[in-house]
Design a protein around this motif. Structure first.
Motif, mmCIF file in Angstrom:
data_model
loop_
_atom_site.group_PDB
_atom_site.id
_atom_site.type_symbol
_atom_site.label_atom_id
_atom_site.label_comp_id
_atom_site.label_asym_id
_atom_site.label_seq_id
_atom_site.Cartn_x
_atom_site.Cartn_y
_atom_site.Cartn_z
ATOM 1 N N LEU A 112 -1.569 -11.232 6.186
ATOM 2 C CA LEU A 112 -1.607 -12.034 5.365
ATOM 3 C C LEU A 112 -1.711 -11.079 4.563
ATOM 4 O O LEU A 112 -1.012 -11.769 2.647
ATOM 5 N N LEU A 113 -2.920 -10.005 4.072
ATOM 6 C CA LEU A 113 -3.821 -9.371 3.131
ATOM 7 C C LEU A 113 -2.011 -8.629 2.623
ATOM 8 O O LEU A 113 -2.347 -8.442 0.989
ATOM 9 N N GLN A 114 -1.618 -8.112 3.522
ATOM 10 C CA GLN A 114 -0.576 -7.059 2.390
ATOM 11 C C GLN A 114 1.035 -7.940 1.734
ATOM 12 O O GLN A 114 1.294 -7.223 0.898
ATOM 13 N N SER A 115 0.473 -9.092 2.291
ATOM 14 C CA SER A 115 1.645 -10.001 1.903
ATOM 15 C C SER A 115 1.755 -10.352 1.232
ATOM 16 O O SER A 115 2.558 -11.190 -0.011
ATOM 17 N N GLU A 116 0.462 -11.120 0.861
ATOM 18 C CA GLU A 116 -0.066 -12.039 -0.294
ATOM 19 C C GLU A 116 -0.991 -11.593 -1.619
ATOM 20 O O GLU A 116 -1.170 -11.680 -2.690
ATOM 21 N N ASP A 117 -1.647 -10.933 -0.889
ATOM 22 C CA ASP A 117 -2.687 -10.329 -2.130
ATOM 23 C C ASP A 117 -2.589 -8.986 -3.193
ATOM 24 O O ASP A 117 -2.005 -7.947 -2.363
ATOM 25 N N PRO A 118 -2.552 -9.218 -4.158
ATOM 26 C CA PRO A 118 -1.669 -8.012 -5.051
ATOM 27 C C PRO A 118 -2.244 -6.957 -5.019
ATOM 28 O O PRO A 118 -1.452 -5.225 -4.417
ATOM 29 N N ALA A 119 -4.014 -6.420 -4.565
ATOM 30 C CA ALA A 119 -3.801 -5.261 -4.456
ATOM 31 C C ALA A 119 -3.518 -4.440 -3.316
ATOM 32 O O ALA A 119 -3.470 -3.424 -3.351
ATOM 33 N N PHE A 120 -3.601 -4.576 -1.880
ATOM 34 C CA PHE A 120 -2.783 -4.270 -1.290
ATOM 35 C C PHE A 120 -0.872 -3.952 -1.262
ATOM 36 O O PHE A 120 -0.637 -3.500 -0.622
ATOM 37 N N LYS A 121 -0.915 -5.467 -1.795
ATOM 38 C CA LYS A 121 0.789 -5.313 -1.900
ATOM 39 C C LYS A 121 0.966 -3.950 -3.176
ATOM 40 O O LYS A 121 2.097 -3.791 -2.592
ATOM 41 N N GLY A 122 0.655 -3.590 -3.928
ATOM 42 C CA GLY A 122 0.290 -2.616 -4.753
ATOM 43 C C GLY A 122 -0.155 -1.766 -4.602
ATOM 44 O O GLY A 122 -0.172 -0.720 -5.371
ATOM 45 N N GLY A 123 -0.332 -1.413 -2.920
ATOM 46 C CA GLY A 123 -1.235 0.249 -3.143
ATOM 47 C C GLY A 123 -2.799 0.275 -3.354
ATOM 48 O O GLY A 123 -2.854 1.500 -3.431
ATOM 49 N N SER A 124 -3.121 -0.513 -4.615
ATOM 50 C CA SER A 124 -4.442 -0.048 -4.679
ATOM 51 C C SER A 124 -5.818 0.281 -3.909
ATOM 52 O O SER A 124 -6.747 0.226 -4.211
ATOM 53 N N GLN A 125 -5.217 -0.826 -3.013
ATOM 54 C CA GLN A 125 -6.346 -0.762 -1.678
ATOM 55 C C GLN A 125 -5.568 -1.102 -0.686
ATOM 56 O O GLN A 125 -4.667 -1.247 0.016
ATOM 57 N N SER A 126 -6.388 0.067 0.685
ATOM 58 C CA SER A 126 -6.426 -0.131 1.987
ATOM 59 C C SER A 126 -6.985 -1.522 2.187
ATOM 60 O O SER A 126 -8.019 -1.206 2.654
ATOM 61 N N VAL A 127 -6.104 -1.742 3.483
ATOM 62 C CA VAL A 127 -6.499 -2.832 4.837
ATOM 63 C C VAL A 127 -7.837 -2.380 5.015
ATOM 64 O O VAL A 127 -9.036 -3.050 5.349
ATOM 65 N N ALA A 128 -7.074 -0.677 5.524
ATOM 66 C CA ALA A 128 -8.627 -0.425 6.946
ATOM 67 C C ALA A 128 -10.089 -0.392 5.672
ATOM 68 O O ALA A 128 -10.735 -0.232 6.671
ATOM 69 N N SER A 129 -10.084 0.216 4.614
ATOM 70 C CA SER A 129 -10.666 0.332 3.523
ATOM 71 C C SER A 129 -11.010 -0.755 2.739
ATOM 72 O O SER A 129 -12.656 -0.645 3.396
ATOM 73 N N PHE A 130 -11.068 -2.036 3.326
ATOM 74 C CA PHE A 130 -11.574 -2.773 3.001
ATOM 75 C C PHE A 130 -12.364 -3.373 4.071
ATOM 76 O O PHE A 130 -13.449 -4.162 3.946
ATOM 77 N N TYR A 131 -12.254 -3.030 5.369
ATOM 78 C CA TYR A 131 -12.386 -3.763 6.716
ATOM 79 C C TYR A 131 -13.682 -2.600 6.787
ATOM 80 O O TYR A 131 -14.778 -3.487 7.346
ATOM 81 N N ARG A 132 -13.688 -1.909 6.077
ATOM 82 C CA ARG A 132 -14.387 -0.233 6.387
ATOM 83 C C ARG A 132 -16.049 -0.993 5.878
ATOM 84 O O ARG A 132 -16.762 -0.463 5.780
ATOM 85 N N SER A 133 -15.616 -1.698 4.008
ATOM 86 C CA SER A 133 -16.930 -1.675 3.346
ATOM 87 C C SER A 133 -17.447 -2.974 3.934
ATOM 88 O O SER A 133 -18.318 -2.977 3.398
ATOM 89 N N LEU A 134 -17.173 -3.565 4.529
ATOM 90 C CA LEU A 134 -16.964 -5.312 5.177
ATOM 91 C C LEU A 134 -18.983 -4.946 5.978
ATOM 92 O O LEU A 134 -19.127 -4.952 6.146
ATOM 93 N N GLU A 135 -18.087 -3.950 7.252
ATOM 94 C CA GLU A 135 -18.838 -2.860 7.883
ATOM 95 C C GLU A 135 -20.036 -2.489 7.520
ATOM 96 O O GLU A 135 -21.249 -2.265 8.036
ATOM 97 N N GLN A 136 -19.848 -1.615 6.363
ATOM 98 C CA GLN A 136 -21.060 -1.322 5.584
ATOM 99 C C GLN A 136 -21.316 -1.895 5.460
ATOM 100 O O GLN A 136 -23.715 -1.276 5.023
ATOM 101 N N LEU A 137 -21.474 -2.563 4.589
ATOM 102 C CA LEU A 137 -21.881 -3.300 3.395
ATOM 103 C C LEU A 137 -22.912 -4.413 4.722
ATOM 104 O O LEU A 137 -24.245 -4.380 4.669
ATOM 105 N N ARG A 138 -22.631 -5.180 6.077
ATOM 106 C CA ARG A 138 -23.276 -5.397 7.069
ATOM 107 C C ARG A 138 -24.322 -4.548 7.739
ATOM 108 O O ARG A 138 -25.669 -5.236 8.409
ATOM 109 N N ASN A 139 -23.961 -3.367 7.146
ATOM 110 C CA ASN A 139 -25.042 -1.778 8.373
ATOM 111 C C ASN A 139 -26.585 -1.565 7.488
ATOM 112 O O ASN A 139 -27.515 -1.030 7.501
ATOM 113 N N SER A 140 -25.731 -1.809 6.281
ATOM 114 C CA SER A 140 -27.582 -1.798 4.432
ATOM 115 C C SER A 140 -27.890 -3.061 4.900
ATOM 116 O O SER A 140 -28.765 -3.249 4.143
#
Length: 899
Positions: free
Chosen positions: A359-387
């Protein structure tokens, strides 16, 4: 971040209600060609013989006035992507045909002009009851089903045929080809012959009959009568017939037209905007108010939709708002759809990350354009919870829509304002209103929220409608809701920005204190805020005015004043005749006329002052009541500060004795007005304003035994815009036309209000007046000649002194020696009083007769300005805490023509 304006929980996007179809569709057969081209997404619409290309372009342009170009194109493409018979089945109740045939025919014609073929199945219940009663037959029901014996069926066949022909003929008068189909579609068996007699249960649908009509370019208009295989006519409920037809055709839309414009909540009384069955059905059916017919209808709709593709939906709507329901995301009535169950998770381990990635790769401009990867987004959420922070992921069952809300830890505790990190939806989720359901879930979980959107987004309107405020920062706009304190807003906005350096306060100094930075930031927030729930007086935040009745001359003058007012802006301009057309001469923003019903005004007012701070009812006498009633309902439960101001320009509330309404003539009643709750103001009449201004200073000297006499002459704009001899320049040429020789409503108003003034001043005088109005062949302005009986002799100088003293601090009332003239006062915001004629007196000052103890005073004013619009703005200023004369041009000396 992607988003789309979807069906609002409160339907507050009423600025997009442009009911252009009702006023123009009757002329579409000869529509003027436009110099515009159809968008490519619409050019594939099937050709049809009843419309030319220019007609189609005209209608499509009108659709753009109902909603945004983007959403209209989406729906046109969506509707035209299926076979014609799969567009919509529309069930029409008999009451709609009898009470609203013209609107219904216009609505269907409007759809046909863009190449759509709605299939109509109609009933005729009310008409049948009337005919049965006339024949001496009492209708019989069992379990809500009409028992149909032989005599009843014979009359029913006649009634159905007649009503069918009425609708067909109404359509053809508008140039729309329609085919009456009174039989041959529904094959039925007896439902229960012993119990209901000749009532049918549909067992088969001959879809070929319907499809043949559409292939011939005709709208199929069906009755709900059915036949058994051996030819016996049976009566079938129209709702049931429409449902059975829908099961066979599987249309995108099943529409039930009713006069109520939707389903209403049994406890709150508010219309239900949307029902997502997968999410809400079980809980809804347990509500104590869901019973009898409502429960049966919901159950039948669910059973119907369970058999249809998930893309199908049921709409319950009035004929007038059919276009709004079909072609906009915000809709207008009640939409019922299966939807999808929504869930929220605070741990990615419980989410299908692969489907979310797709869904993110097909509809979100940030992921479609390659400026952000889904893996890094997932990691940022986990880091947020860890902090020490937290996140919540919202997603629907098939992963067509998702949102992520984060809360960042600050010194061991989560931040006060959550951040909407992501909001993504597919086109299917847009068209099926799943995004709206998700937004309601977020609002339920979070009382405040902040989020950022690129200024380049095509869907900014969606965000503005859901936000309490906004601020532009660089290439983005930061939105928020649920915040009112400037410090909280500042903190929330900063938390929404990747780097604090993005936020530049409006100052050129590089060395300023932190306290000065905070002041500058707060000022910036207030100046740039798009819409605050409350708008404190004296700030630069615009005060939003809703104008109901813009077609009249007074409405036009009021818009002119608002256009130049430093604090006011127009929120809505409602006119049934002008709906869909741009508001001419208003330069603060691009705004179109809309056609708001009382119920729609009430729904908007239910948000308090978030959308509209004040409503002005510029309607004819006797019309304001339904609007006031809905505004009263909407104000219940709101604090006085939250309640919008209501000002009525008609005579409907000028004689209020309950204290609910304030009589808005500041020059005479300012002190009592300010001591009252000015949430409801009745604006005085034009003749009554001038008459009272002319009589008031002499009330304490008036002879109670004799009536003051008022000879009034008005320009023909006072007769309104509806054609009549009183506003026909040819009839008025070289003429002076008296009318309503006795009992004019302004005569009563003058006596009622001046008697109150006398009581407030402690004078033992009950004031009555005799008044005769006239119309002259000039456009605007009023001249009043007043004969005021006195208890004692007075000189002209003494009389004038009374007026000078009374109005010495009133910039909108000028006192002069000369007789004022209409031409000097026309298009001016002030009133002029002068003349001061006194009959001949004896040398010692005593009048020689009773008749000579009187004063003659002349008053002029502009009936559209100080007699209406200007006075309304005075009252709005007072009610909203502004300077009384804000936005009103003032002059120190009036223009005088010497005679």
């Amino acid at each position: 971040m992607w988003s789309l304006r979807s069906r609002l929980p409160s339907r507050q996007g009423a600025s997009h209600l442009r009911q252009a179809a009702m006023s123009v569709v009757s002329s579409c057969a000869t529509a003027l060609p436009l110099a515009c081209r159809l968008p490519r997404t619409i050019s594939s619409i099937r050709p049809y013989s009843s419309s030319s290309q220019s007609e189609k372009e005209t209608i499509v342009k009108l659709l753009y006035n109902i909603g945004s170009r983007k959403e209209v194109e989406q729906y046109l493409r969506h509707f035209s992507s299926v076979e014609s018979q799969k567009f919509a089945v529309i069930k029409v109740g008999g009451a709609v045909i009898s009470d609203d045939l013209g609107t219904l025919a216009s609505s269907l014609t409007f759809l046909n002009r863009v190449g759509l073929y709605p299939i109509v199945v109609h009933g005729a219940g009310p008409q049948l009851n009337v005919r049965l009663e006339a024949a001496g037959i009492t209708p019989q029901y069992e379990d809500g089903i009409r028992i149909t014996d032989g005599p009843t069926l014979a009359i029913a066949r006649e009634v159905f045929a007649e009503e069918n022909q009425k609708l067909v003929e109404a359509l053809e008068r508008l140039g729309t080809r329609a085919r009456p189909i009174t039989g041959g579609v529904f094959i039925a068996d007896y439902l229960d012959k012993e119990k209901y007699d000749r009532v049918g249960k549909v067992v088969k649908v001959n879809r070929q009959v319907v499809e043949s009509s559409i292939r011939a370019g005709c709208l199929p208009i069906l009755t709900s009568l059915a036949e058994t295989p051996d030819g016996q006519i049976l009566n079938v409920n129209a709702d049931v017939a429409a449902g059975e037809l829908a099961r066979v055709l599987e249309p995108l839309k099943i529409v039930y037209l009713n006069e109520k414009n939707g389903l209403y909540h049994g406890e709150t009384g508010k219309r239900i905007d949307a029902i997502h069955l997968d999410e809400e059905y079980e809980s809804l059916m347990k509500e104590p108010w869901v019973r009898y017919g409502t429960k049966l209808k919901l159950r039948e709709i669910k059973e119907l939709l369970d058999c249809l593709p998930r893309s199908s939906s049921v709409a319950i709507i009035s004929a007038e708002h059919l276009h709004k329901e079909l072609f906009t995301h915000s809709g207008a009535g009640t939409i019922i759809l299966r939807g999808h169950k929504l869930s929220s998770e605070s741990d990615l381990a419980n989410v299908d990350r692969d489907r979310l990635r797709t869904l993110l790769q097909s509809e979100d401009p940030a992921f479609k354009g390659g400026s952000q990867s889904v893996a890094s987004f997932y990691r940022s959420l986990e880091q947020l919870r860890n902090s020490g922070g937290s996140y919540k992921v919202y997603v629907d069952e098939p992963h067509q829509v998702m949102a992520v809300v984060t809360e960042v830890a600050s010194e061991g505790t989560p931040s006060k304002t959550p951040l909407l990190e992501k909001l993504v939806a597919t086109k299917s989720a847009q068209l099926n209103n799943i995004l709206d359901n998700l937004w309601k879930l977020i609002q339920r979980d979070y009382s405040s929220l902040v989020w950022r959107v690129p200024k380049s987004s095509e869907n900014l309107a969606w965000h503005f409608e859901r936000a309490d405020g906004s601020i532009t920062v660089g290439k983005d706009i930061v939105f928020w809701y649920g915040l009112s304190d400037i410090s909280a807003i500042e903190s929330a906005v900063r938390s929404a920005l990747p780097t604090k350096s993005e936020l530049q306060t409006p100052t050129t100094s590089s060395a300023i204190s932190s306290q000065q930075q905070k002041r500058n930031f707060s000022t910036f927030i207030q100046r740039r805020s798009y819409s605050q729930s409350t708008k404190p007086a004296g700030t630069s935040t615009p005060i939003r005015i809703g104008l109901i009745g813009a077609r009249g001359y007074t409405g036009r003058e009021l818009m002119n004043i608002i256009n130049k007012h430093p604090n006011f802006e127009l929120a809505y301009v409602s006119s049934r005749e002008l709906a869909g057309k741009p508001v001419q001469g208003y330069t603060k923003s691009a705004i179109d006329h809309v056609n708001l019903s009382p119920q729609e005004v009430g729904r908007i007012a239910g948000n308090g002052r978030k959308d509209v701070d004040a409503w002005v009812l510029a309607l004819p006498n006797g019309v304001a009541g339904p609007f006031v009633s809905e505004l009263d309902k909407a104000s219940k439960g709101l604090s006085p500060r939250q309640q919008p101001v209501v000002i009525d320009l008609s005579a409907d509330y000028r004689f209020d004795t309950t204290g609910t309404w304030v009589y808005g003539l500041p020059e005479l009643f300012r002190s009592s007005m300010k001591s009252s709750n000015m949430s409801k103001i009745s604006n005085p009449g034009c003749y009554a304003t001038g008459s009272q201004l002319g009589i008031a200073p002499l009330v304490k000297f008036m002879d109670k035994a004799r009536l003051p006499s008022i000879f009034g002459v008005s320009g023909y704009s006072g007769a309104g815009t509806k054609p009549s001899p009183k506003n026909d320049p040819k009839f008025l040429a070289d003429n002076l036309v008296p009318y309503t020789l006795t009992g004019h409503i302004h005569e009563r108003e003058v006596g009622f209000s001046l008697s109150r003034l006398a009581r407030e001043k402690g004078f033992d005088t009950a004031v009555n007046a005799q008044f005769t109005p006239h119309v002259a062949p000039f456009f605007q302005g009023i001249s009043l000649t007043l004969h005021i009986p006195l208890t004692k002799s007075m000189t002209a100088s003494q009389v004038k002194d009374e007026y000078l003293q009374w109005y010495q601090d009133e910039p909108l009332v000028h006192v002069i020696d000369d007789i004022p003239l209409v031409k000097d006062n026309s298009e001016k915001h002030y009133s002029v009083i002068g003349g001061f004629g006194i009959p001949k007196s004896t040398s010692d000052g005593a009048s020689t007769s009773l008749a000579e103890r009187r004063a003659v005073v002349v008053v002029t004013l502009d009936n559209l300005l100080k007699g209406a619009a200007t006075q309304a703005v005075q009252n709005l200023n007072l009610a909203l805490g502004l300077d009384e004369y804000s936005g009103i041009p003032l002059v120190s000396e009036p223009q005088i023509t010497k005679q």
